[in-house]
Design a protein around this motif. Structure first.
Motif, PDB file in Angstrom:
ATOM      1  N   GLN A  12       0.812  -1.217   0.000  1.00  0.00           N
ATOM      2  CA  GLN A  12       0.000   0.000   0.000  1.00  0.00           C
ATOM      3  C   GLN A  12       0.845   1.266   0.000  1.00  0.00           C
ATOM      4  OE1 GLN A  12      -0.516  -2.574   2.277  1.00  0.00           O
ATOM      5  NE2 GLN A  12      -2.044  -3.470   0.929  1.00  0.00           N
TER       6      GLN A  12
ATOM      7  N   ASP B 123      -5.535 -14.557   5.880  1.00  0.00           N
ATOM      8  CA  ASP B 123      -5.041 -13.248   5.425  1.00  0.00           C
ATOM      9  C   ASP B 123      -3.951 -12.677   6.314  1.00  0.00           C
ATOM     10  OD1 ASP B 123      -6.733 -13.174   3.197  1.00  0.00           O
ATOM     11  OD2 ASP B 123      -8.409 -12.561   4.432  1.00  0.00           O
TER      12      ASP B 123
ATOM     13  N   GLY C  75     -10.697  -6.593   2.691  1.00  0.00           N
ATOM     14  CA  GLY C  75      -9.809  -5.670   3.394  1.00  0.00           C
ATOM     15  C   GLY C  75      -8.450  -5.554   2.747  1.00  0.00           C
ATOM     16  N   THR C  76      -7.557  -4.900   3.437  1.00  0.00           N
ATOM     17  CA  THR C  76      -6.235  -4.611   2.921  1.00  0.00           C
ATOM     18  C   THR C  76      -5.230  -5.592   3.528  1.00  0.00           C
ATOM     19  OG1 THR C  76      -6.841  -2.279   2.842  1.00  0.00           O
ATOM     20  CG2 THR C  76      -4.502  -2.802   2.689  1.00  0.00           C
ATOM     21  N   ILE C  77      -4.544  -6.314   2.653  1.00  0.00           N
ATOM     22  CA  ILE C  77      -3.579  -7.306   3.111  1.00  0.00           C
ATOM     23  C   ILE C  77      -2.234  -6.621   3.293  1.00  0.00           C
ATOM     24  CG2 ILE C  77      -2.538  -9.545   2.593  1.00  0.00           C
ATOM     25  CD1 ILE C  77      -5.636  -9.512   2.895  1.00  0.00           C
ATOM     26  N   ALA C  78      -1.780  -6.516   4.522  1.00  0.00           N
ATOM     27  CA  ALA C  78      -0.504  -5.859   4.807  1.00  0.00           C
ATOM     28  C   ALA C  78      -0.021  -6.334   6.164  1.00  0.00           C
ATOM     29  CB  ALA C  78      -0.655  -4.338   4.810  1.00  0.00           C
TER      30      ALA C  78
ATOM     31  N   TRP D 183      -7.740 -14.803  -3.265  1.00  0.00           N
ATOM     32  CA  TRP D 183      -9.037 -14.168  -3.011  1.00  0.00           C
ATOM     33  C   TRP D 183      -8.986 -12.679  -2.754  1.00  0.00           C
ATOM     34  CZ3 TRP D 183      -7.781 -18.545   0.244  1.00  0.00           C
ATOM     35  CH2 TRP D 183      -7.232 -18.216   1.471  1.00  0.00           C
ATOM     36  N   ASP D 184      -7.961 -12.206  -2.080  1.00  0.00           N
ATOM     37  CA  ASP D 184      -7.926 -10.781  -1.739  1.00  0.00           C
ATOM     38  C   ASP D 184      -6.814 -10.030  -2.471  1.00  0.00           C
ATOM     39  OD1 ASP D 184     -10.026  -9.981  -0.165  1.00  0.00           O
ATOM     40  OD2 ASP D 184      -9.130 -10.653   1.702  1.00  0.00           O
TER      41      ASP D 184
END
Lengths: 293, 293, 293, 293
Positions: free
Chosen positions: A111, C56, C106-109, D79-80
């Motif tokens: 990000q 995740d 959501g945001t994967i981080a 998936w994400d």
């Protein structure tokens, strides 16, 4: 200190500028050359010669199918990425931005990789807002509340992008970027930050490239990050010793030229304190950044 | 060209050598210094000055709880890894190996990161078997069939480890490593490879460190990768300008000293063509590598 | 919907609860069981049966050397991670939190992986603030300006943690968590969010565990995420069919029991709307969450 | 147990089958449905209901610019993945293979993600060679020595691909795949492996799809992994409740249909023990796999 490039012209496969030139963006990920760091306080952290590595992530955004914008970002270094080489060989575009990241002490996350994309605009940055952690809250508060939740990372660069969007990037790119610069400079003054805001930036809606080069004028000796644009026919020396010709209408803006040995005739420096607008088939138009006092 | 270190002595937190010295292994991941590359054909690929970056992965293996061996490896660069800093601060060991990888043109995978661990042994390597793709099949065939399925990656280093295991590493480390070197040299001769086999290696069962420095003797001018061992009391200058004292019984073997400015009194070169065995509280014993002809 | 556990007691290797039980946290990463989702609008997105996957990201934080806090987080799934298995086998602690993440949409981080760590406190969450994107800006504004720049990710969970820190988590954990819940509920009311705030949370300074179970009381039929604590001697059935005994002073709080078949005698539900404080050698103390009106 | 699909027809954006259908490959990464596992010894390891998760990597290969083959692989779940969604929206192709991986107990690496690409051919597999670790050495030895160094991972699937290439995949796909199956079955017999070799595979040179469905005939009750091909006009129900029509010449082969509710008229099972060849504008041709005895 990162490195970026932006391309506008007849569609080409991305690899023609990302991979094939003898000082391509991939090569710059491992060893960038044009760096002005002696006065930068962050230079001491890693010692001057260590800084040329841009290994903290890679990204590309491009005008794609049906006018949509494509985006690919990864935290792994660009230099040995097989995915990057494959995608650069397969994807063609007439307008794209690409970026290799150096984030000393920063947060490594997809990000935080450039280019950022929102609302039909792409954006990338090289440089930094010194003292950003002290300024971050108030700058972020000035982001339009409707845009605020779309901020996914924690970098100064993304904050600049969302400020520019909030200030009307889509309607008036030059004005919005100028207001963003002014807002950051005001925050520096309000908080007494003495180290400079340094930036080269590129924003694009897929039809034009709007680029900016800046350094806080109040800091004696501070230098803006380097920025060059191509001028005239561009034939690039390739890594295998050959030469490739870009389309006649190709316009390139780069942190540093894509060639190890280059001429100031074909790579012209963008003046510090200006915004340049590049449109297809036209000469670039440069405007001085005048901050209202 | 990678960088590694190995530690034997009273338990210390890993960070004391991985993070805190002013030329720690993390620092070497971004900018290594002691490199002999002018005659290496791979140097041309990236140009000499680009090679100091060891950003293609990181790993550490250590003697852990109840005599078991712990292992941590990642493909992301070491320099900005928060996980690495946390683990190095929390994990203590009296015997550990650590490695930062440079893999120009190679395969980026956790399974190719050093140290490798199998059957109670840890192993790491800096250097390369030139022409490995031509030699790989026959070398791998000489690996014990019972060990063969445990090979997970595709590197020359892992092949060397499994050859040494097959040749009796657990029973006779010096003999097994010698036989491994001889086997590789024989393969070079059989296939007419003229570029050298270059290696510094470290194998350990958690109780001793067995290190090796080698370059093919038939290649005029070829140089082995650098290798140093600490001699006498070791006080390391730290990144914050201070100094830290390692335990009196600390023994360190390193690709390059952990200090930016160092003395040949405290960091002694391991002679090319030798195997050194380091045991707790004893002076290291060096043996020449004699290949039966 | 995520899964987490927290441990307090005599030091144990993390694997004793993360890996070895027959429904360990690693097992729950692949197939969680105790889920109340029928009324959750997010369930429709992935269909009920898909939700049990917590793939995740993974994280663990623990009281480590000299009272410092260790932290390890990764975006790759827990179930097949060799690093996770090694670290869980080597690291011992008497107080630790661990979390597997499910982030549909959501945001994967790494920065969004739990537990979060700041100022000597660890924090993790299961559940969600529905409508968070509309509430995020005002909630974040209530974070102490001095803490604001330390927010690295973009999740509702991290916002809750920094609100609790801002509201005095270190001095008065129960009060600070209550004020955080009240603040979120007020934001829901102000913005007219009708879907519930659902949460189980755990905060710890390494000496005590403070856990919370909550669902917005104004939403008919809404259920809090599940939360259980161990009661009495804990002998866990292991994946290899055996049984392991945790230390007599072990206290465990879990999203769902670490055993496939379990008894309500040894795993007691934490009541919705309460905060529980677990201290070494003491019975837990539960307080009702009373929001001032 | 993995899931894959293959497409041949007029060029479409990859997202039309990877993302948009209501049981797209991305959906199957989180929850696959058509699984025959009761007799599989590996099922016990994760319990039947856990197996539907295909979260150990993703990959796609496609006929790209100028007849070259593009490839993208990642170890993170499909998936994400924002990268995956962007690439699927931007890349168009008339021939592509895509795969989501489940690797219980296996090695997580980009190099083990399908599809594999070599010498103008793409290849993917669902199933497994039971007892592979005992067979791996001899099977790998039968790979052409010139191809051997190109093996990058350690999976049974990649070994099958390189065996097929060694046995003449480019000249005689049906014959080469048949010889590969025979070779694996012979190895099973030689080593006394009683658990079956189970496979659905797809090989393609960008002009045709060659698919295979197999289970060792000597194992009573063993079942091949599922495999279906589209028959007649294909209108797929989408995740947003609509319907999309694929081009009239579209041919799809899938581990399981891309729709949650589907008809055996439009999705026909590929018979176990056959190889099917799909060419543009022609009906598929199926051949029985006859192993010479």
């Amino acid at each position: 200190m990162c490195r970026w490039l932006a391309y506008l012209g007849s569609p080409i496969p991305l690899e023609d500028v990302l991979v094939r030139p003898n000082h391509s963006l991939i090569d710059q990920s491992l060893l960038a050359r044009n760096l002005y760091l002696p006065h930068d306080p962050r230079a001491a952290q890693f010692r001057r010669s260590a800084f040329p590595t841009n290994g903290d992530g890679f990204g590309v955004a491009w005008r794609g199918r049906g006018g949509t914008i494509g985006q690919y970002r990864q935290i792994e270094p660009a230099w040995d990425s097989q995915n990057l080489r494959h995608l650069a060989a397969q994807i063609e575009s007439g307008c794209f931005l690409a970026h290799v990241r150096a984030a000393p002490g920063g947060t490594i996350a997809e990000q935080n990789c450039h280019p950022f994309v929102h609302g039909g605009w792409m954006f990338q940055h090289n440089g930094e807002i010194n003292g950003f952690s002290a300024l971050k809250r108030e700058l972020t508060l000035d982001v339009d509340p409707g845009l605020y939740p779309s901020i996914l990372g924690n970098s100064d660069s993304e904050a600049c992008f969302y400020l520019a969007l909030s200030f009307g990037l889509a309607e008036d790119p030059v004005g919005a970027l100028t207001r963003m610069v002014a807002r950051v400079e005001q925050a520096r003054r309000d908080r007494g930050v003495t180290a400079p805001f340094r930036a080269t930036m590129c924003a694009s809606d897929g039809a034009q490239l709007v680029v900016l080069r800046w350094v806080s004028p109040d800091v004696a000796g501070a230098q803006a990050p380097t920025l060059f644009h191509s001028a005239g026919a561009t034939a690039l020396r390739t890594i295998d010793g050959g030469e490739e010709r870009l389309p006649p209408d190709a316009q390139l803006i780069v942190s540093e030229p894509l060639e190890l040995h280059w001429s100031a005739h074909t790579w012209q420096e963008v003046a510090t304190g200006t915004i340049g607008v590049f449109r297809p088939g036209e000469a670039p138009v440069f405007t001085s950044i005048e901050l209202a006092v």
